[in-house]
Design a protein around this motif. Structure first.
Motif, PDB file in Angstrom:
ATOM      1  N   ARG A 114      25.899   8.203  -4.822  1.00 25.42           N
ATOM      2  CA  ARG A 114      26.603   8.666  -3.634  1.00 25.42           C
ATOM      3  C   ARG A 114      26.669   7.519  -2.629  1.00 25.42           C
ATOM      4  NH1 ARG A 114      25.705  13.934  -0.851  1.00 25.42           N
ATOM      5  NH2 ARG A 114      23.987  14.231  -2.248  1.00 25.42           N
ATOM      6  N   GLU A 115      27.812   7.371  -2.013  1.00 20.09           N
ATOM      7  CA  GLU A 115      28.003   6.368  -0.964  1.00 20.09           C
ATOM      8  C   GLU A 115      27.536   4.989  -1.393  1.00 20.09           C
ATOM      9  OE1 GLU A 115      27.475   7.724   3.197  1.00 20.09           O
ATOM     10  OE2 GLU A 115      26.352   9.314   2.259  1.00 20.09           O
ATOM     11  N   GLY A 116      27.837   4.635  -2.625  1.00 13.99           N
ATOM     12  CA  GLY A 116      27.485   3.310  -3.105  1.00 13.99           C
ATOM     13  C   GLY A 116      26.030   3.122  -3.444  1.00 13.99           C
ATOM     14  N   GLY A 171      31.633   9.348  -0.625  1.00 11.56           N
ATOM     15  CA  GLY A 171      31.633   7.901  -0.839  1.00 11.56           C
ATOM     16  C   GLY A 171      32.012   7.496  -2.256  1.00 11.56           C
ATOM     17  N   ASN A 172      31.630   6.275  -2.604  1.00 11.64           N
ATOM     18  CA  ASN A 172      31.941   5.730  -3.918  1.00 11.64           C
ATOM     19  C   ASN A 172      30.688   5.691  -4.779  1.00 11.64           C
ATOM     20  OD1 ASN A 172      34.595   5.246  -3.312  1.00 11.64           O
ATOM     21  ND2 ASN A 172      34.151   3.215  -2.468  1.00 11.64           N
ATOM     22  N   PRO A 173      30.868   5.766  -6.089  1.00 10.33           N
ATOM     23  CA  PRO A 173      29.704   5.595  -6.967  1.00 10.33           C
ATOM     24  C   PRO A 173      29.464   4.127  -7.257  1.00 10.33           C
ATOM     25  CG  PRO A 173      31.607   6.137  -8.276  1.00 10.33           C
ATOM     26  CD  PRO A 173      32.085   6.058  -6.858  1.00 10.33           C
ATOM     27  N   LEU A 218      36.234   4.307 -10.406  1.00 14.58           N
ATOM     28  CA  LEU A 218      35.878   3.002  -9.865  1.00 14.58           C
ATOM     29  C   LEU A 218      34.363   2.928  -9.770  1.00 14.58           C
ATOM     30  CD1 LEU A 218      34.972   3.349  -6.526  1.00 14.58           C
ATOM     31  CD2 LEU A 218      37.216   4.416  -6.688  1.00 14.58           C
ATOM     32  N   THR A 219      33.888   1.714  -9.641  1.00  9.84           N
ATOM     33  CA  THR A 219      32.478   1.536  -9.341  1.00  9.84           C
ATOM     34  C   THR A 219      32.383   0.436  -8.304  1.00  9.84           C
ATOM     35  OG1 THR A 219      30.417   0.633 -10.190  1.00  9.84           O
ATOM     36  CG2 THR A 219      32.358   0.207 -11.504  1.00  9.84           C
ATOM     37  N   ASP A 260      27.388  11.808 -10.894  1.00 13.51           N
ATOM     38  CA  ASP A 260      28.284  11.255  -9.889  1.00 13.51           C
ATOM     39  C   ASP A 260      28.312  12.211  -8.699  1.00 13.51           C
ATOM     40  OD1 ASP A 260      30.228  10.049  -8.486  1.00 13.51           O
ATOM     41  OD2 ASP A 260      31.674   9.925 -10.118  1.00 13.51           O
ATOM     42  N   LEU A 261      27.986  11.720  -7.528  1.00 12.34           N
ATOM     43  CA  LEU A 261      28.060  12.565  -6.331  1.00 12.34           C
ATOM     44  C   LEU A 261      29.029  11.940  -5.332  1.00 12.34           C
ATOM     45  CD1 LEU A 261      24.263  13.350  -5.891  1.00 12.34           C
ATOM     46  CD2 LEU A 261      26.000  14.772  -6.935  1.00 12.34           C
ATOM     47  N   SER A 262      30.075  11.326  -5.855  1.00 10.36           N
ATOM     48  CA  SER A 262      31.019  10.635  -4.989  1.00 10.36           C
ATOM     49  C   SER A 262      32.215  11.534  -4.686  1.00 10.36           C
ATOM     50  CB  SER A 262      31.485   9.351  -5.662  1.00 10.36           C
ATOM     51  OG  SER A 262      32.269   9.677  -6.781  1.00 10.36           O
ATOM     52  N   ASP A 263      33.099  11.014  -3.851  1.00  7.71           N
ATOM     53  CA  ASP A 263      34.300  11.736  -3.445  1.00  7.71           C
ATOM     54  C   ASP A 263      35.047  12.372  -4.605  1.00  7.71           C
ATOM     55  OD1 ASP A 263      34.398  11.595  -0.782  1.00  7.71           O
ATOM     56  OD2 ASP A 263      35.442   9.668  -0.665  1.00  7.71           O
ATOM     57  N   ALA A 264      35.121  11.620  -5.693  1.00  2.00           N
ATOM     58  CA  ALA A 264      35.939  12.061  -6.816  1.00  2.00           C
ATOM     59  C   ALA A 264      35.483  13.407  -7.373  1.00  2.00           C
ATOM     60  CB  ALA A 264      35.904  11.007  -7.921  1.00  2.00           C
ATOM     61  N   MET A 265      34.231  13.769  -7.095  1.00  2.00           N
ATOM     62  CA  MET A 265      33.722  15.014  -7.652  1.00  2.00           C
ATOM     63  C   MET A 265      34.260  16.229  -6.909  1.00  2.00           C
ATOM     64  SD  MET A 265      32.078  14.106 -10.213  1.00  2.00           S
ATOM     65  CE  MET A 265      30.962  15.366 -10.786  1.00  2.00           C
TER      66      MET A 265
END
Lengths: 388, 461
Positions: free
Chosen positions: B139-141, B170-172, B204-205, B95-100
């Motif tokens: 990353r970023e969808g 971004g979002n995963p 979320l996904t 996961d390289l999204s915001d949540a990380m």
């Protein structure tokens, strides 16, 4: 005043060489020594080994030695002397552990001209070796021609692991975190690149294993020997091998995998210099070896052949079950893996190399011409002998 | 997998009654209750106060027992030889999204994940030397490629190190990641496993289409998905794992802390057990007997061209069949198409196939019978067997005394016996032999074992 004291102590700690544990595995297979009796008898080897051991002990007073005999039907400690189970030896000395030579059954003769640790070591080793030889019976000899190197290696490893763990300075070492994988960031000491350097920086016990081998046939303990080799690699313990006779396959792999020295003394002339080889090639420790150049004859290739599981033959082309990775020396008759029982198709066996004509018989060449590389899978299984 | 995974066994074994809800409720499909009674780590902390003094007022005996029991608990796994997928094809999805960017795992989820993943890559190739690994990121969808499928750990580690300087954003999208993984695993041979491991920090996904279609496609392609959550349970993750693993619910877990996270990640390095359905599928796909060469390394006087790259090298490996020189293993011989491999690569996985049997605890009675005074492996001494008459007075008393004194799982006499060769070992050798060497020193040191007729099967076979 206090400050001076403190710096002194620090400096001394930095300078002191880490103690080194040398574990020697002496292959005492009587069959093999009988063949060598003319050029290099066992008695001479033991005498030379004792000189070598004494030299090792003399280098650093904290250095330790352990000797294991890998005999034909058992692997036995030669030094330190193990205590016997009580029902056999009632009058054995009361103290059980500590593994020092002093607890040998009979005390060494008092010789004023000999350094006491040398005398004790020598006495214990010779006594135990003699006992091992006298308890070897003719029937047991005739049934087991090989040597139990896997057992000797495993016992040596267990001993080294205990000794290293027991040494207080070794607690910081990353080598032995297998029991608590979460404590360190290195993956269980698995990283082959970083481990040796770490071993140098810690002040723990550095260990190495020297195998003096005379027997060839080790294929029936292939898995066990390989397990021991990988354990050595994980703990960064080099296995040095001095081969006096026999087929070298697995020990050469062991030395190569663990970063030890492998030498094969094939000729009687080379064997005559046994002690010289020991002292010059095997006495320096890991750090010193970096600055030394191995005698000529090294830098040869390494034999990476494997032993098959079905006949314990040593093969260079084998058939591998894709499920369990067991190696077979010839295609299986009914297509069922002997170990995992899965049904195996013969894949592309029988397919011919695109360029090179087949070594066996002319039959293959004809097929290569008319069907190219796409021989149907089924046609190969009809009992063509395996190459090699 | 659940049969052999030490971690799961742990949880089964130390399940105290007062711990009603475990922090890792990974196996129940219900989401974690809000007012949970006690987490696993809390229970472990409180257990320290349950120590009882021994009869003589000392707690050392109890502590020693606890330590041994802890060491041993890790060991007591199922040693029935199971069919495992040795040739693995794994895609690790990070996961390289915001949540990380969250700092609940120190220093941040992102940095910790990269550190652990590097360790994972090394351990993975140590345990599965002829397997392949690839790394993707979310990353970023989008799903991005971090490193390609390859058998070289250094490629992955370099790629991961570069990831350190990038910022999660971004979002995963689980669907995009699964689709990309599916494409990457599409061409892998049928005799290997196809696995996807997802580390998901977000809750979320954001998917472009219906993820259920993707799940179905994954099932069709025999892809097994495992997910490690870093925040909380998500229904869709549980569903993905359950459906792609044939209804088994053990493949989705949420890491409760750094240590747990690492353990879960490292547990994946053990080759997975093959399910019978897989075996069926493999039968259809023709599990093959592969012809392989085990070439030997040579060193040459003069440099020659290698057959694989055309480079001048002074050494290499000669193909066992056609003697063409290749410079690296494992490889396929460019001339005769034979698979060339180092036998040491194969041999590294044998201990999974022939595990060493667990050793049993030794009672004082048995210890006296054998008269063992020191560990067979390392020659360290055992505590002496208590005097004969003391036990003759009352064996039950002795037993009860020992039971209170030693923790559950530890042997009362500090001895552990290999049932094949009958030798006694100390706890350190027990751990060492089962975790590192995978050999029994006793069984290997005797050509003929008392009671055992076969010799080849001595190692727990």
């Amino acid at each position: 005043m206090n400050a001076v004291d403190a710096t002194d102590r620090g400096a001394v700690q930095q300078d002191v060489e880490p103690p080194s544990l040398l574990t020697i595995i002496l292959d005492t297979n009587p069959h093999a020594w009988a063949l060598l009796a003319d050029s290099l008898p066992l008695s001479k080897v033991v005498a030379n080994l004792l000189v070598f051991i004494n030299a090792h002990v003399a280098i650093n007073h904290a250095n330790r030695v352990a000797v294991i005999a890998s005999h034909s039907e058992r692997a036995e400690w030669l030094y330190p002397t193990p205590t016997q189970p009580r029902q056999q030896h009632d009058q054995a000395n009361g103290a059980t552990h500590d593994g020092d030579g002093e607890r040998a059954d009979v005390h060494p003769p008092n010789d004023a001209n000999k350094y006491r640790p040398f005398a004790q070591l020598e006495h214990a080793l010779v006594t135990n070796l003699r006992r091992l030889m006298t308890t070897t019976t003719a029937p047991s000899l005739s049934t087991s021609p090989a040597t139990l190197l896997a057992g000797a290696l495993t016992r040596a490893l267990a001993y080294i692991s205990k000794q290293t763990a027991a040494l207080p300075t070794a607690t910081t070492s990353t080598q032995f975190n297998y029991s608590d994988p979460s404590s360190s960031t290195a993956a269980g000491g698995n990283d082959l690149n970083t481990d040796p350097t770490k071993a140098h920086t810690t002040l723990g016990l550095t260990s190495r294993i020297l195998v003096v081998s005379v027997s060839g046939d080790l294929a029936d303990k292939y898995i066990e020997i390989m397990n021991a080799i990988f354990a050595c690699q994980r703990l960064s313990i080099p296995i040095d091998v001095l081969k006096l006779a026999g087929d070298p396959v697995f020990l050469q792999q062991a030395a190569d995998t663990t970063g030890g020295i492998y030498m094969h003394l094939a000729t009687p002339q080379a064997r005559a210099g046994f002690l010289q080889y020991l002292m010059f090639a095997y006495l320096p420790d890991q750090t010193a070896r970096e600055n030394l150049i191995m005698p000529a004859g090294e830098g040869e290739g390494v034999d990476f052949r494997a032993a098959c599981f079905c006949h314990k033959r040593i093969v260079d082309v084998g058939f591998v079950c894709s499920i369990c990775l067991s190696i077979f020396c010839e295609p299986l008759a009914d297509g069922t893996c002997l170990l995992c029982g899965s049904h195996l198709s013969m894949g592309n066996y029988g397919r011919n190399p695109a360029v090179v004509p087949k070594r066996k018989k002319g039959k293959g060449k004809k097929r290569a011409l008319d069907s190219g590389a796409d021989t149907p899978a089924g046609s190969g299984g009809e009992g063509t002998p395996a190459p090699g | 997998m659940a049969h052999s995974d030490p971690e799961y066994d742990d949880h089964g074994a130390d399940d105290d009654e007062d711990v009603v809800v475990r922090g890792r409720g990974g196996r129940s499909m219900a989401s974690r209750p809000k007012g949970r009674a006690q987490a696993t780590w809390e229970a472990a902390a409180s257990r320290n106060w349950e120590l009882q003094e021994g009869a003589d007022g000392s707690i050392e005996g109890v502590l020693g027992g606890l330590e041994e029991a802890g060491k041993r608990k890790r060991l007591l796994k199922d040693t029935t030889p199971l069919q495992r997928g040795i040739i693995r094809h794994t895609l690790l999805v990070l996961d390289l999204s915001d949540a990380m960017n969250e700092k609940d795992l120190r220093p941040t989820r992102h940095l910790l994940t990269i550190t652990y993943t590097i360790a994972f890559v090394r351990e993975y190739f140590e345990q599965n030397p002829i397997s392949q690994l690839g790394i993707l990121g979310m990353r970023e969808g989008l799903a991005i490629r971090v490193s390609d499928m390859s058998g070289n750990p250094n490629d992955h580690i370099t790629a991961l190190k570069q990831l350190r300087s990038t910022e999660p954003k971004g979002n995963p999208s689980l669907q995009n990641a699964l689709d990309m993984a599916r494409a990457a695993l599409y061409h892998t041979p049928s005799h290997g496993t196809r696995e996807v491991v997802i580390v998901l920090g977000a809750l979320l996904t954001s998917d472009p289409g219906d993820i259920h279609d993707t799940i179905k496609a994954c099932i069709r392609d025999r892809i097994r998905v495992r997910i490690i959550g870093l925040a909380a349970q998500m229904h869709i993750c549980a569903e993905i794992c359950r459906k792609t693993n044939g209804g088994d619910e053990n493949y989705y877990d949420v890491a409760i802390d750094e240590v747990d996270y690492r353990q879960q990640l490292m547990a994946i390095t053990t080759p997975p057990v093959l399910r019978s359905t897989d075996t069926e599928a493999q039968k259809n796909n023709q599990a093959a007997l592969l012809m392989m060469g085990f070439p030997s390394r040579i060193v040459e006087e003069k440099a020659t061209l290698c057959a694989c790259h055309g480079n001048l090298t002074r050494g290499g490996y000669l193909c066992s069949r056609c003697k063409a020189k290749v410079c690296n293993l494992p490889a396929t011989c460019p001339t005769c198409d034979l698979t060339l491999i180092l036998s040491t690569h194969l041999a590294r996985s044998y201990h999974h196939l022939f595990p060493l049997r667990n050793w049993s605890e030794v009672s004082w009675r048995r210890a006296r019978q054998k008269g063992s005074t020191q560990c067979y492996g390392c020659l360290s001494g055992f505590p002496p067997v208590p005097a004969q008459q003391e036990v003759a007075d009352g064996a039950e008393h002795d037993q009860a005394f020992a039971r209170t004194k030693r923790a559950e799982g530890a042997s009362e006499s500090s001895r552990y016996e290999c049932e094949t060769c009958g030798n006694h070992f100390c706890i350190d050798c027990d751990v060492f032999c089962h975790e590192v060497v995978h050999n029994c020193p006793g069984c290997q040191s005797r050509a003929r074992l008392p009671g055992a007729q076969g010799d080849g099967e001595a190692n727990g076979g």
